[in-house]
Design a protein around this motif. Structure first.
Motif, PDB file in Angstrom:
ATOM      1  N   ALA A  92      21.180   8.168  22.504  1.00 55.09           N
ATOM      2  CA  ALA A  92      20.456   7.052  23.543  1.00 55.09           C
ATOM      3  C   ALA A  92      19.364   7.807  24.160  1.00 55.09           C
ATOM      4  N   ARG A  93      19.449   9.233  24.137  1.00 53.71           N
ATOM      5  CA  ARG A  93      18.322  10.252  24.512  1.00 53.71           C
ATOM      6  C   ARG A  93      18.341  11.190  23.792  1.00 53.71           C
ATOM      7  N   GLY A  94      17.194  11.803  23.364  1.00 51.59           N
ATOM      8  CA  GLY A  94      16.844  13.228  22.794  1.00 51.59           C
ATOM      9  C   GLY A  94      17.070  12.851  21.183  1.00 51.59           C
ATOM     10  N   VAL A  95      17.194  13.628  20.615  1.00 52.17           N
ATOM     11  CA  VAL A  95      17.269  13.780  19.104  1.00 52.17           C
ATOM     12  C   VAL A  95      18.397  14.548  18.446  1.00 52.17           C
ATOM     13  N   LEU A  96      19.244  13.814  17.568  1.00 53.77           N
ATOM     14  CA  LEU A  96      20.554  14.335  16.797  1.00 53.77           C
ATOM     15  C   LEU A  96      20.147  14.727  15.445  1.00 53.77           C
ATOM     16  N   SER A  97      20.794  15.643  14.795  1.00 52.64           N
ATOM     17  CA  SER A  97      20.567  15.981  13.538  1.00 52.64           C
ATOM     18  C   SER A  97      21.947  15.682  12.679  1.00 52.64           C
ATOM     19  N   VAL A  98      22.325  14.866  11.766  1.00 52.58           N
ATOM     20  CA  VAL A  98      23.690  14.793  11.029  1.00 52.58           C
ATOM     21  C   VAL A  98      23.422  15.540   9.684  1.00 52.58           C
ATOM     22  N   HIS A  99      24.367  16.579   9.449  1.00 53.03           N
ATOM     23  CA  HIS A  99      24.321  17.499   8.261  1.00 53.03           C
ATOM     24  C   HIS A  99      25.619  16.948   7.323  1.00 53.03           C
ATOM     25  N   THR A 100      25.093  16.893   6.340  1.00 48.56           N
ATOM     26  CA  THR A 100      26.231  16.767   5.217  1.00 48.56           C
ATOM     27  C   THR A 100      25.973  17.319   4.034  1.00 48.56           C
ATOM     28  N   GLU A 101      26.901  17.470   3.119  1.00 47.10           N
ATOM     29  CA  GLU A 101      26.627  18.115   1.760  1.00 47.10           C
ATOM     30  C   GLU A 101      25.334  17.483   1.083  1.00 47.10           C
ATOM     31  N   ARG A 102      24.743  16.540   1.531  1.00 47.53           N
ATOM     32  CA  ARG A 102      23.496  16.022   0.677  1.00 47.53           C
ATOM     33  C   ARG A 102      22.163  16.570   1.527  1.00 47.53           C
ATOM     34  N   GLY A 103      22.370  17.075   2.465  1.00 49.18           N
ATOM     35  CA  GLY A 103      21.260  17.623   3.490  1.00 49.18           C
ATOM     36  C   GLY A 103      21.502  17.125   4.877  1.00 49.18           C
ATOM     37  N   THR A 104      20.261  16.987   5.684  1.00 48.39           N
ATOM     38  CA  THR A 104      20.150  16.704   7.002  1.00 48.39           C
ATOM     39  C   THR A 104      19.365  15.557   7.194  1.00 48.39           C
ATOM     40  N   SER A 105      19.950  14.561   7.963  1.00 51.92           N
ATOM     41  CA  SER A 105      19.249  13.318   8.314  1.00 51.92           C
ATOM     42  C   SER A 105      18.732  13.428   9.843  1.00 51.92           C
ATOM     43  N   ILE A 106      17.773  13.284  10.250  1.00 44.45           N
ATOM     44  CA  ILE A 106      17.309  13.334  11.758  1.00 44.45           C
ATOM     45  C   ILE A 106      17.578  12.032  12.227  1.00 44.45           C
ATOM     46  N   VAL A 107      18.038  11.855  13.742  1.00 45.15           N
ATOM     47  CA  VAL A 107      18.333  10.625  14.133  1.00 45.15           C
ATOM     48  C   VAL A 107      17.606  10.613  15.603  1.00 45.15           C
ATOM     49  N   PRO A 108      16.363  10.171  15.623  1.00 45.72           N
ATOM     50  CA  PRO A 108      15.783   9.939  16.791  1.00 45.72           C
ATOM     51  C   PRO A 108      16.211   8.557  17.591  1.00 45.72           C
ATOM     52  N   ALA A 109      15.833   8.466  18.701  1.00 47.93           N
ATOM     53  CA  ALA A 109      16.460   7.125  19.554  1.00 47.93           C
ATOM     54  C   ALA A 109      16.064   5.783  18.864  1.00 47.93           C
ATOM     55  N   ASN A 110      15.227   5.599  17.768  1.00 51.66           N
ATOM     56  CA  ASN A 110      15.176   4.526  17.422  1.00 51.66           C
ATOM     57  C   ASN A 110      15.903   4.403  15.906  1.00 51.66           C
ATOM     58  N   ARG A 111      16.747   5.329  15.581  1.00 53.64           N
ATOM     59  CA  ARG A 111      17.743   5.422  14.541  1.00 53.64           C
ATOM     60  C   ARG A 111      19.139   5.322  14.940  1.00 53.64           C
ATOM     61  N   VAL A 112      20.095   4.928  13.955  1.00 50.19           N
ATOM     62  CA  VAL A 112      21.425   4.891  14.288  1.00 50.19           C
ATOM     63  C   VAL A 112      22.060   5.439  12.918  1.00 50.19           C
ATOM     64  N   ALA A 113      22.859   6.401  12.786  1.00 46.69           N
ATOM     65  CA  ALA A 113      23.421   7.258  11.554  1.00 46.69           C
ATOM     66  C   ALA A 113      24.738   6.646  11.576  1.00 46.69           C
ATOM     67  N   TRP A 114      25.287   6.407  10.035  1.00 51.51           N
ATOM     68  CA  TRP A 114      26.492   5.776   9.774  1.00 51.51           C
ATOM     69  C   TRP A 114      27.000   6.998   8.999  1.00 51.51           C
ATOM     70  N   ILE A 115      28.348   7.644   9.347  1.00 52.62           N
ATOM     71  CA  ILE A 115      29.119   8.385   8.428  1.00 52.62           C
ATOM     72  C   ILE A 115      30.377   7.791   8.133  1.00 52.62           C
ATOM     73  N   PRO A 116      30.560   7.477   6.885  1.00 49.33           N
ATOM     74  CA  PRO A 116      31.908   6.814   6.128  1.00 49.33           C
ATOM     75  C   PRO A 116      32.863   7.677   6.415  1.00 49.33           C
TER      76      PRO A 116
END
Length: 235
Positions: free
Chosen positions: A13-37
């Motif tokens: 909702a504010r700031g920046v997230l990074s989501v790390h999986t075995e496939r690499g890193t996805s950067i998730v700024p405030a205009n994106r939403v990440a899905w982790i199954p």
């Protein structure tokens, strides 16, 4: 690294997230939403002053989203639904003033919106080859480094053509594409911290602000100034 028996959405909702999986890193700024199954090993990292929201989804809804990690564009409606579903009204399962049916309806609208949304990942694949890892370490330590791939190869003891082939075959992108993704990642963090566009452009290796603005807008979908101002308003 950890995993969950249920799939979940991760939103900054504010700031920046990074989501790390075995496939690499996805950067998730405030205009994106990440899905982790469910079952995917991962970890999150928050950068700057970040308000991280997590929403677990029931199995009945997960058929509408991919069976792999993904990042979607967060529309205004998606943002408001995520803020509502992770806010005080539903915190800790209390659902104050709302019944469970209302909660379920809002989740269904959210998933319907994501089903129609474009996947728009800012993905930084993780190198496996030791030579690529060495290049990645150099550039992560100094994103503004404009050293050519051939020169980097001489530093680590590998040929430029070999490294170029490895980037293509292992990571599915060119060296310059990978480096640009890395630089945008660092730019998002600096902008969320309130640094101005000119300073961020030079800190991340662009020769001038205009070329940085063009690259940032193409990848993120908004200008650096608008992104920074939005982050400041949310503080």
């Amino acid at each position: 690294m950890h995993s969950h028996p249920r799939g979940h959405l991760v939103y900054a909702a504010r700031g920046v997230l990074s989501v790390h999986t075995e496939r690499g890193t996805s950067i998730v700024p405030a205009n994106r939403v990440a899905w982790i199954p469910a079952g995917f090993s991962h970890h999150h990292r928050a950068h700057s002053s970040t308000d991280m929201r997590i929403l677990f989804l029931p199995a009945s809804l997960t058929r509408l989203v991919p069976g792999r990690p993904a990042v979607f564009t967060a529309s205004g409606l998606v943002r408001e639904l995520l803020l509502t579903l992770t806010g005080a009204r539903f915190r800790d399962g209390a659902e104050s003033g709302y019944d469970r049916a209302a909660h379920a309806r809002l989740r269904r609208v959210l998933v319907d919106e994501l089903h129609e949304a474009r996947e728009q990942s800012l993905h930084l694949p993780e190198p496996r080859d030791d030579r690529l890892r060495a290049v990645a370490r150099i550039l992560r330590a100094e994103p503004s480094d404009n050293t050519s791939l051939a020169e980097l190869g001489r530093t680590i003891g590998a040929g430029g053509r070999t490294l170029s082939r490895l980037f293509h075959d292992e990571l599915g992108m060119t060296f310059y594409e990978w480096r640009t993704q890395l630089r945008i990642y660092h730019a998002l963090v600096l902008l969320a911290d309130g640094h101005d566009t000119t300073r961020v452009a030079h800190a991340c290796g662009w020769a001038n602000p205009s070329s940085f603005i063009a690259a940032f807008t193409q990848i993120i979908g908004t200008t650096p100034g608008r992104y920074r101002n939005g982050s400041e308003r949310d503080r």
